[in-house]
Design a protein around this motif. Structure first.
Motif, short mmCIF file in Angstrom:
data_model
loop_
_atom_site.label_atom_id
_atom_site.label_comp_id
_atom_site.label_asym_id
_atom_site.label_seq_id
_atom_site.Cartn_x
_atom_site.Cartn_y
_atom_site.Cartn_z
N UNK A 90 -25.75 -36.08 16.51
CA UNK A 90 -24.70 -35.76 15.55
C UNK A 90 -23.32 -36.16 16.03
N UNK A 91 -23.21 -36.48 17.32
CA UNK A 91 -21.89 -36.76 17.89
C UNK A 91 -21.69 -38.23 18.27
N UNK A 92 -22.72 -39.04 18.19
CA UNK A 92 -22.65 -40.39 18.76
C UNK A 92 -21.57 -41.27 18.11
N UNK A 93 -21.32 -41.07 16.83
CA UNK A 93 -20.33 -41.91 16.15
C UNK A 93 -18.90 -41.45 16.39
N UNK A 94 -18.74 -40.31 17.05
CA UNK A 94 -17.41 -39.77 17.25
C UNK A 94 -16.43 -40.71 17.93
N UNK A 95 -16.76 -41.26 19.10
CA UNK A 95 -15.81 -42.15 19.78
C UNK A 95 -15.47 -43.40 18.97
N UNK A 96 -16.47 -43.95 18.31
CA UNK A 96 -16.22 -45.16 17.50
C UNK A 96 -15.24 -44.87 16.37
N UNK A 97 -15.47 -43.76 15.66
CA UNK A 97 -14.60 -43.43 14.54
C UNK A 97 -13.22 -42.99 15.02
N UNK A 98 -13.15 -42.41 16.19
CA UNK A 98 -11.84 -42.08 16.75
C UNK A 98 -11.04 -43.36 17.00
N UNK A 99 -11.70 -44.37 17.52
CA UNK A 99 -11.03 -45.66 17.72
C UNK A 99 -10.59 -46.27 16.41
N UNK A 100 -11.44 -46.19 15.38
CA UNK A 100 -11.09 -46.73 14.07
C UNK A 100 -9.90 -45.98 13.46
N UNK A 101 -9.90 -44.65 13.62
CA UNK A 101 -8.80 -43.85 13.09
C UNK A 101 -7.49 -44.19 13.78
N UNK A 102 -7.55 -44.41 15.09
CA UNK A 102 -6.35 -44.77 15.85
C UNK A 102 -5.81 -46.12 15.40
N UNK A 103 -6.72 -47.08 15.17
CA UNK A 103 -6.30 -48.41 14.70
C UNK A 103 -5.62 -48.31 13.34
N UNK A 104 -6.20 -47.52 12.46
CA UNK A 104 -5.60 -47.36 11.13
C UNK A 104 -4.25 -46.67 11.21
N UNK A 105 -4.12 -45.73 12.11
CA UNK A 105 -2.83 -45.06 12.30
C UNK A 105 -1.75 -46.07 12.69
#
Length: 430
Positions: A90-105
């Motif tokens: 349930x947590x594996x995508x967390x780091x990837x999506x955190x990186x995507x969110x940071x890029x969008x920011x």
């Protein structure tokens, strides 16, 4: 060779070319079928997009909240070995999506505060929320009860904001459309306020939450926050522009909703009737087109429910029901206007002609009723016309033509009833 004069060519009419008219003026039915297929989908359609750009303050405040959420997510994932084998699924995508969110920011900080930026802001909040929820799963800090409570808080915020929104304006033909785009985000906010972003009226207890619900619910909650933010700032801008200075049309909306609701309940077909339609018709292009007509009308009715995500959003519900009335009036009209029969192959010229008639009517109507409310009302119908050219693959032309024909026919028949529904709305609101 002179082309065969078929019944369908007689129904569609035969164009006459003058001297020197050339191929451009030739009857479309004289072209080979593959050529006609490629001529479909290029009609000019009117613009029915009425959604305004967000106020700059929406993006500015949204970026401030996104920055805080990114910091929280980074703190949760700090020191965690993201490559370890025992990381919860349930947590594996967390780091990837955190990186995507940071890029969008970072992109949002340099972008214009337009609708695309608002969409990216929602996505970035969702990714950051997922990363927070995933990080909490990794650390064993899921706190499902906290999520249940937060969902209740979001719905309370929505209710409080809705109470501040007044249905008033000097010109309903303009102001109703503006208020629709102010109220619509509250529907999505309420939908996202529950477990995994699926609020339908009931509330699941904390013990019902599984690990995979935690990041999805965090994702939904942060996106709900952006929807609420969007609505709040848009209404402030509406008020500051004098939009709330006119007469109220609350009673008109109530009258319209009751009238539309009564018609919808009286004319909509049941799912059993849909099944009967499929069972009584033989497999083929005719059945597929008829079934698609049912799907584009009854199957795409917009949900209106006091107990669900649209509850209490009176203007949104009324506009949705007006569109539902158009769809339900269009269905028997479309069935009656079918120009090919069961067992026949669908001629692409029929599709071409229906597209031409529909596009012509769309342009004429939008020009005649040049208001945001009319564009809002017929937006679904025009969208069908835009989709009609999709999917004409070489491997299944008959089915693709049936799809396109149903798109154009249902869009066209909705437009046939649009003026009457629009005038009914204006009479009640003015």
């Amino acid at each position: 060779m002179v082309p065969e004069l078929t019944r369908r060519r007689l129904l569609g009419g035969v164009a006459v070319t003058g001297v020197g008219g050339g191929v451009a003026m030739a009857p479309r039915t004289w072209y080979p079928n593959p050529v006609v297929d490629r001529m479909i989908g290029y009609r000019r359609l009117p613009d029915t997009d009425t959604q305004p750009a967000p106020p700059e303050s929406t993006i500015r405040e949204g970026l401030e909240s996104l920055e805080r959420h990114l910091e929280e997510a980074e703190t949760l994932w700090k020191g965690v070995d993201t490559d370890r084998d025992d990381l919860p699924d349930a947590a594996r995508m967390g780091p990837t999506l955190l990186g995507d969110a940071t890029d969008r920011y970072q992109e949002l900080r340099e972008s214009n505060p337009d609708r695309r930026a608002l969409a990216n802001l929602r996505v970035a909040h969702g990714y950051a929320g997922y990363a927070i929820g995933a990080g909490r799963v990794v650390r064993g800090e899921t706190d499902a009860q906290g999520l249940v409570d937060r969902g209740e808080e979001i719905r309370s915020e929505i209710a409080a904001l809705r109470e501040t929104i007044e249905y008033r304006g000097e010109n309903p033909a303009t102001d109703v459309a503006t208020l629709y785009w102010i109220e619509r985000p509250l529907h999505f906010a309420r939908l996202n306020s529950h477990r995994s972003g699926m609020y339908m009226g009931g509330v699941a207890p904390a013990e019902a939450y599984q690990d995979y619900d935690i990041p999805r619910t965090w994702e939904a909650h942060l996106q709900a926050d952006v929807h609420v933010l969007e609505s709040r700032h848009a209404y402030r801008e509406y008020e500051s522009g004098g939009g709330g200075d006119g007469d109220t049309f609350d009673s008109g909306l109530e009258t319209l909703f009751e009238r539309f609701d009564e018609e919808v309940e009286a004319t909509r077909q049941s799912d059993e009737e849909r099944k009967e339609l499929r069972e009584t018709l033989a497999e083929g292009a005719y059945r597929h087109a008829r079934y698609q007509c049912w799907q584009f009308t009854h199957g795409s009715l917009e949900t209106v429910s006091d107990g669900g995500p649209t509850g209490g959003l009176d203007l949104l519900q009324t506009v949705r029901h007006a569109r539902n009335v158009l769809k339900l009036r269009a269905y028997p009209d479309a069935v009656e206007r079918f120009v090919f029969d069961e067992g026949e192959r669908i001629d692409p010229a029929l599709v071409y002609r229906e597209e031409k008639r529909a596009a012509t009517r769309a342009r004429e109507l939008v020009e005649a009723h040049d208001t945001p409310l009319f564009r809002l009302l017929v937006d679904d119908a025009i969208r069908l016309l835009r989709f009609g050219d999709l999917g004409l693959p070489d491997d299944d032309r008959a089915r693709a033509r049936a799809d396109a024909y149903a798109y154009y026919l249902v869009g066209h028949t909705q437009l046939r009833h649009a003026s009457d529904v629009y005038e009914t709305m204006l009479a009640a609101l003015e």
